[in-house]
Write an enzyme that holds these catalytic residues in place. Structure first.
Site, PDB file in Angstrom:
ATOM      1  N   HIS A   1       0.683  -0.981   0.100  1.00 55.41           N
ATOM      2  CA  HIS A   1       0.178  -0.164   0.033  1.00 55.41           C
ATOM      3  C   HIS A   1       0.804   1.856  -0.174  1.00 55.41           C
ATOM      4  O   HIS A   1       0.826   2.183  -0.707  1.00 55.41           O
ATOM      5  CB  HIS A   1      -0.813   0.647   1.745  1.00 55.41           C
ATOM      6  CG  HIS A   1      -2.022   1.088   1.448  1.00 55.41           C
ATOM      7  ND1 HIS A   1      -3.515   1.147   0.707  1.00 55.41           N
ATOM      8  CD2 HIS A   1      -2.219   2.372   2.151  1.00 55.41           C
ATOM      9  CE1 HIS A   1      -3.431   2.239   0.908  1.00 55.41           C
ATOM     10  NE2 HIS A   1      -3.620   2.740   1.681  1.00 55.41           N
TER      11      HIS A   1
ATOM     12  N   TYR B   1       4.262   0.505  -3.308  1.00 53.69           N
ATOM     13  CA  TYR B   1       4.519  -0.015  -4.308  1.00 53.69           C
ATOM     14  C   TYR B   1       5.444  -0.552  -4.831  1.00 53.69           C
ATOM     15  O   TYR B   1       5.176  -0.269  -5.919  1.00 53.69           O
ATOM     16  CB  TYR B   1       3.928   1.357  -5.246  1.00 53.69           C
ATOM     17  CG  TYR B   1       2.402   2.861  -4.977  1.00 53.69           C
ATOM     18  CD1 TYR B   1       2.052   2.206  -5.492  1.00 53.69           C
ATOM     19  CD2 TYR B   1       3.469   3.669  -3.785  1.00 53.69           C
ATOM     20  CE1 TYR B   1       0.687   3.626  -5.594  1.00 53.69           C
ATOM     21  CE2 TYR B   1       1.954   4.077  -3.722  1.00 53.69           C
ATOM     22  CZ  TYR B   1       0.443   3.983  -4.424  1.00 53.69           C
ATOM     23  OH  TYR B   1      -0.423   4.808  -3.954  1.00 53.69           O
TER      24      TYR B   1
ATOM     25  N   HIS C   1     -10.515   2.544  -1.166  1.00 54.74           N
ATOM     26  CA  HIS C   1     -10.909   2.670  -0.011  1.00 54.74           C
ATOM     27  C   HIS C   1     -11.665   1.037  -0.009  1.00 54.74           C
ATOM     28  O   HIS C   1     -12.662   1.155   0.723  1.00 54.74           O
ATOM     29  CB  HIS C   1     -11.530   3.220   0.615  1.00 54.74           C
ATOM     30  CG  HIS C   1     -10.472   3.720   2.189  1.00 54.74           C
ATOM     31  ND1 HIS C   1     -11.297   3.992   3.288  1.00 54.74           N
ATOM     32  CD2 HIS C   1      -9.621   2.934   2.128  1.00 54.74           C
ATOM     33  CE1 HIS C   1     -10.327   4.081   4.194  1.00 54.74           C
ATOM     34  NE2 HIS C   1      -9.113   3.546   3.931  1.00 54.74           N
TER      35      HIS C   1
END
Ligand SMILES: Nc1ncnc2c1ncn2[C@@H]1O[C@H](COP(=O)(O)OP(=O)(O)O)[C@@H](O)[C@H]1O
Ligand SMILES: [Mg+2]
Lengths: 756, 225, 80, 80
Positions: free
Chosen positions: A65, A68, A114
């Site tokens: 997260h 990357y 999200h």
């Protein structure tokens, strides 16, 4: 002193000194998602084992997260192939990109996912998704002026979809409405592949003066580090408690919940407070706290600044006094920001915070030591080079391979599906599509969002793009987001381009000049070579298309691991395009408002049905190839639409996309309350339902038809007269005539009957 | 002399700058008022804007009601100063007992945002004199706690004394009793309105510009006073 | 340390749309035989000092002025 | 006729923004010495039939599936 003893009430601290002395203590790095090689790398960097607090920092900073690590090698293409743009003030890599929109104004915008939290707790997951992206925009120095939400849910009739949709929509609305941000657009898409993997992508756009751009950096030794906003609690730290419990105090540290809870009121206070702080030029650097909380803010600020920072973790205001330092470091409590402030300005900073009831605390100092040092209860528990956590995370070139089933899927063309041919069948298909969940009216969702607040909303749903006036006008911006998982499943390279194409077209249809791009790449597991191939191809496609259209990617977000068991979602790049209006009073709406206007069809229609809504709705069929992207045609169409809008030639314009011409016409009819009559020279089925790109329908005064035709000719955009606006039905000459009342019933009734 | 119209900002107010814009478009001077201030800066009229003061936590308007400035405002309102509460402002006025009744959760339990048709039922208040009685206007509503309720006696009294200022037409978006969208006090200087006239002052950004009349009304009153 | 609980419910004559929504949802979830649902609020208040008369009076005042709206709600108060 | 009360509160570790807003407002209203406020929900449920074990079980199930969100809330249940 015992190491991990329980002899006193005070739990032991894993200090840097202790770490050096006890190299063999086993740390639960695997539970924190770190592999052996990554852990060994941390040890090499530090020349010792990490303390548990340091491990907390590295594990979150090196997570997929935050780092990357699987996507980075591919995302570079956005930079490598970026078209030159004079408008770009801040490119990829900051919290959000910033573009110059002229007249002394700049705009920053970004989209973020999200997804996983929104499945676990839909309301809070979606709410904190909005809250998080708003803080990104805020941290660039901008006033947030609008949000958008791009949503994907499971099959509309699946039992869990109602729970997820209801919660997500309430969450997006609950947070955005309370924050005073107009919601100006988005998407609602249903597909069984998103059943246990809903996609909640939130976009925020903010406005600022170019000279007011803020950066996430901590320069200037002696400058003070201030944490402000909400208190720190045990939000989102399931992982951290593994660390705390496994290493230390087994009994008292149950696994903590990982749900983050939002407080939009606090975010509103934070926003107004930041506006006053920026206006008085009180910060040298600022960063929002998102995933990885204090770990991320301190390491990134320090790494981008002079290079060092001393932090006293005891000073972090806690909502739960039992939190251990590892938990403080990893907490994802919402509505927090970190600022770097010159000593002489600290008092004023704190005063403004007090005025807005925003708690603020000095927790550290910028140094030139090159080290991020943290103390807790008088002991040093972190001492690392911050760049190693923030910028030098692992980078993986994950293996990728074309999915084995793709050939068969592409060979399974929709050409063999039985097509409607009689007038009755065509009419039924129009109705069927209009009432299908993906094409039906989204007011059930969008009426739960405030689109008027701030008083600058020029266009919002159901228009093709949201348009916001900037300053006192006349300039403004347009934004649209689009994505099509079915197209991208059939051909990821083309799918990503088609998403960009559509968003670009939506923006241009309102009369805005497309300028810049943000993207949210929603995919399955990067450890699956098939998924990784989809990802690589999609990125390549998007980068090439951005280059061709001359619109740079300014930022974005990657969401991996959207899969159930080994079944990934359809790869779903969601693309946001920002455009500029020199004069928002010239914006073009979709609604047919005036009887007697001529309808023109711009662009070329080919029989393209792979991945189409027709194949999906009528046959649940997914196969063949998606429509062929045609970026040159897209750019030409946009130039006509923008030019015609500027000359005030268009009474209405609507792009053609999902569901084709039929859907576009009926949407414009229902929006304006006026019917239309059209003549279709070719195969009516293809004319009505094909999803070929680079097309739009426009309504123009008969006297202006020639001028529009001339613009089309100059740009080599095929144009054809379709018919005329008027009456109270949707009529295709020689085929059918459907009263608008009947259409309205199926179009507007679908979502309320499913979810109302 | 231009009229000075105060707009109170509470923590969580959202439509304060929009209300100020509307005041300006009505050729008056908007005066920002801070909730924690202790005087009204010699304004001629006051608007309590929409939003979510204190997050609408507890109950909409319940906490804002206790702002220091509200005491001053209550005195001024009783003394005849024109006061308009829009949406959250209406909720604050009810919580403060400057207006009767209460605003509760919408019958649909959803936040509702729509362009709403209203009928102006009383064109004699300080905030509606620019309209004709019975005139219909389209103005946005956007709320989740917009359902007006009052006990039967209060309702009867509001109806019989003409204190229903505006009523929803076609659709009742929140389940309000008697389709009530706005009410006033006995003197007609204090008006509470659930819809947002400040978002219907320019046809570019609103469904109409028919909300401007509320702001023009108070300016006319200042001039005629 | 004194702990009080304040329970706030809508007056019976006031339409309780939230309670009704729950009541309507229950049969859909397979719960039959529910004849009424009312939804209200519950507050837990902690005060410094003993849970004496004076503390009770203070909480009562909070409830009257802030926690409940007397126009539509009633409350009950108890020490825990 | 059986009557039950279900009290739903946020888990202690979950941010209670509403309770906190009340707690912050109280001192301004002149109520000092309040050390904590938590806000939750209270449901009154009426069922046909006797308030026996089976009824309690049914209400417990309702609380688990609808009245409380087990991800962030806990509940207590009692017959009245
Ligand atoms: N979740 C959402 N939030 C806000 N607006 C939405 C949402 N979903 C759809 N919309 C809006 O509804 C309208 C129709 O959506 P869609 O048919 O997907 O648009 P298009 O095909 O032009 O991309 C658009 O204005 C879009 O922005
Ligand atoms: Mg469109």
């Amino acid at each position: 002193m015992t190491i991990y003893g329980t002899e006193s009430a005070r739990p032991a601290v894993d200090t840097v000194a202790r770490a050096a002395e006890t190299p063999d203590v086993a740390l639960p790095y695997a539970e924190l998602g770190m592999n052996d090689e990554e852990f060994a790398r941390v040890q090499r960097i530090l020349g010792r084992r990490p303390t548990s607090a340091e491990l907390a920092i590295y594990s979150v900073m090196w997570s997929e997260h935050c780092s990357y690590k699987s996507s980075r090698v591919h995302l570079r293409k956005f930079g490598d192939k970026a078209p030159h743009s004079d408008a770009l003030l801040v490119g990829m890599g900051e919290n959000a990109g910033v573009v110059d929109v002229g007249n002394g104004w700049a705009v920053t915008f970004k989209i973020e996912s999200h997804n996983h939290p929104s499945y676990v707790e839909p309301y809070q997951g979606a709410a904190t998704g909005v809250g998080g992206i708003v803080r990104d925009i805020l941290s660039m120095g901008a006033r947030p002026v609008a949000v958008m939400d791009s949503l994907r849910f499971g099959a509309p009739d699946a039992s869990d979809t109602r729970r997820v949709l209801d919660g997500v929509v309430r969450g997006v609305g609950g947070y955005g409405n309370c924050l005073g941000l107009p919601n100006i657009g988005g998407e609602v898409v249903f597909d069984p592949c998103y059943g246990a993997n809903p996609l909640v992508n939130a976009l925020c756009v903010g406005v600022l003066k170019p000279e007011g751009i803020k950066r996430a950096t901590a320069p200037g030794p002696g400058n003070q580090v201030i944490l402000f906003g909400a208190g720190t609690g045990p939000d989102g730290i399931g992982g951290a408690s593994v660390l705390a419990s496994a290493t230390f105090d087994e009994a008292s540290h149950q696994k903590r919940p990982s749900v983050q809870v939002g407080d939009p009121f606090m975010e509103k206070l934070l926003t107004e407070c930041c506006m006053e702080i920026f206006a008085e030029d009180l910060v040298v650097g600022i960063q929002d706290l998102g995933a990885a909380g204090v770990s991320c803010a301190t390491t990134e600020l320090a790494a981008a600044g002079t290079g060092g920072m001393d932090v006293n973790l005891d000073l972090v205001p806690l909502r739960d006094p039992t939190l251990r330092p590892e938990e403080i470091l990893m907490s994802e409590s919402q509505e927090r920001m970190m600022a770097v402030v010159e000593p002489a300005k600290v008092a004023r900073f704190l005063e403004l915070c007090k005025r807005w009831d925003v708690p603020a605390t000095v927790i550290g100092t910028v140094t030139d030591t090159g080290r991020l040092r943290m103390t807790w209860r008088g002991e040093t528990i972190v001492d690392i080079p911050p760049g190693t956590a923030a910028d030098e995370g692992p980078v993986y070139e994950r293996p990728y391979e074309r999915p084995a089933d793709l050939d068969a899927l592409q060979a399974d063309s929709p050409d063999k599906l039985p097509r409607p041919s009689t007038p009755e069948q065509l009419r039924d298909t129009v109705m069927w599509l209009a009432g299908s969940p993906n094409l039906a009216d989204k007011s059930f969702v969008t009426s739960q969002y405030d689109k008027y607040v701030q008083g600058n909303t020029v266009l919002a749903m159901p228009d093709d793009a949201g348009v916001i006036r900037i300053g006192d006008g006349p300039q403004g911006i347009a934004l649209a987001t689009d994505g099509n998982g079915r197209y991208t499943r059939l051909d990821p390279y083309a799918g990503a381009q088609l998403a960009l194409s559509e968003a670009y077209r939506n923006v241009a249809t309102t009369g805005a000049r497309p300028l810049a791009v943000t993207n949210c790449l929603n995919f399955g597991s990067p450890e699956d070579p098939g998924v990784m191939w989809q990802f690589a191809r999609a990125v390549e496609g998007l980068a090439d298309a951005c280059q061709a259209l001359g619109v740079p990617v300014t930022g974005g977000n990657v969401s991996f691991y959207n899969q159930t068991g080994t079944t990934p979602i359809n790869p779903t790049p969601v693309i946001g395009v920002l455009g500029v209006h020199d004069d928002v009073t010239r914006r073009v709406q979709i609604s047919f408002n005036v009887e007697g206007m001529s309808l023109l069809l711009l662009g070329e229609t080919r029989p393209e049905f792979g991945g189409s809504e027709w194949a999906n709705v009528v046959f649940r069929h997914l196969g063949g190839l998606p429509p062929r992207p045609d970026l040159a045609a897209e750019a030409a169409l946009a130039s006509v639409l923008v030019g015609a809008a500027r000359e005030g030639l268009l009474d209405a314009a609507h792009d053609l996309s999902d569901g084709g011409l039929s859907q576009a016409l009926l949407e414009s009819c229902l929006r304006g309350g006026l019917g239309c009559t059209v003549t279709l020279p070719g195969d009516p089925f293809v004319e009505l339902f094909s999803e070929s790109v680079a097309r739009a329908v426009v309504a123009v005064h008969p006297e202006r038809e020639a001028r529009v035709a001339a613009l089309c000719e100059a740009a080599r955009v095929p144009v054809r007269r379709l018919g005329v606006v008027g009456g109270d039905s949707f009529t295709v000459e020689g085929q059918f005539s459907i009263p608008l009342t009947e259409l309205r019933e199926v179009y507007q009734g679908a979502l309320p009957s499913l979810f109302g | 002399m231009t009229a000075r119209v105060g707009v109170i900002t509470f923590p969580g107010s959202l439509d304060d700058r929009d209300a100020a814009r509307a005041v300006r478009l009505a050729d008056a001077e908007p005066v920002p008022l801070w909730h924690a201030a202790t005087d009204l800066s010699e304004v001629d009229a006051v608007i309590l804007p929409g939003g979510f003061s204190y997050g609408d936590y507890l109950r909409a308007g319940a906490i804002a009601r206790f702002a220091p400035l509200m005491e001053r405002l209550a005195d001024a309102a009783r003394g005849g100063m024109p006061v308009l509460g829009i949406c959250n402002g209406f909720q604050v006025l009810c919580e403060s007992h400057l207006l009767p009744g209460a605003l509760t959760r919408n019958a649909s339990l959803h936040f509702v945002c729509r362009a709403q048709r209203l009928r102006i039922e009383n064109a004699k208040t300080d905030w509606t004199r620019a309209y004709e009685e019975g005139q219909e206007v389209v103005i946005p509503v956007k709320n989740i706690d917009g359902c007006f309720i009052a006990d039967p006696e209060t309702l009867e009294e509001l109806e019989s004394s003409g204190r229903v200022v505006a009523r929803y037409v076609d659709v009742n978006p929140n389940g309000s009793l008697n389709d009530i969208a706005g009410i006033c006090n006995e003197a007609g200087n204090v008006v509470g309105l659930m819809p947002h006239p400040e978002h219907a002052v320019e046809s570019l950004t609103g469904p109409s510009s028919e909300g401007l009349g509320f702001f023009v009304s108070v300016v006319q009153r200042m001039v005629s006073a | 340390m004194a702990r009080f609980v304040v329970e706030v419910m809508l007056k019976p004559e006031i339409l309780d749309s939230q309670g009704q929504a729950v009541a309507r949802a229950l049969p859909r979830l397979g719960f039959e035989g529910v004849t009424g649902v009312r939804q209200g609020k519950r507050f837990e208040i902690e005060l410094e000092g003993p849970a004496d008369e004076a503390a009770t009076e203070r909480v009562r005042k909070m409830a009257e002025t802030l926690l409940a709206n007397p126009v539509i709600e009633t409350f009950e108060l108890r020490a825990e």
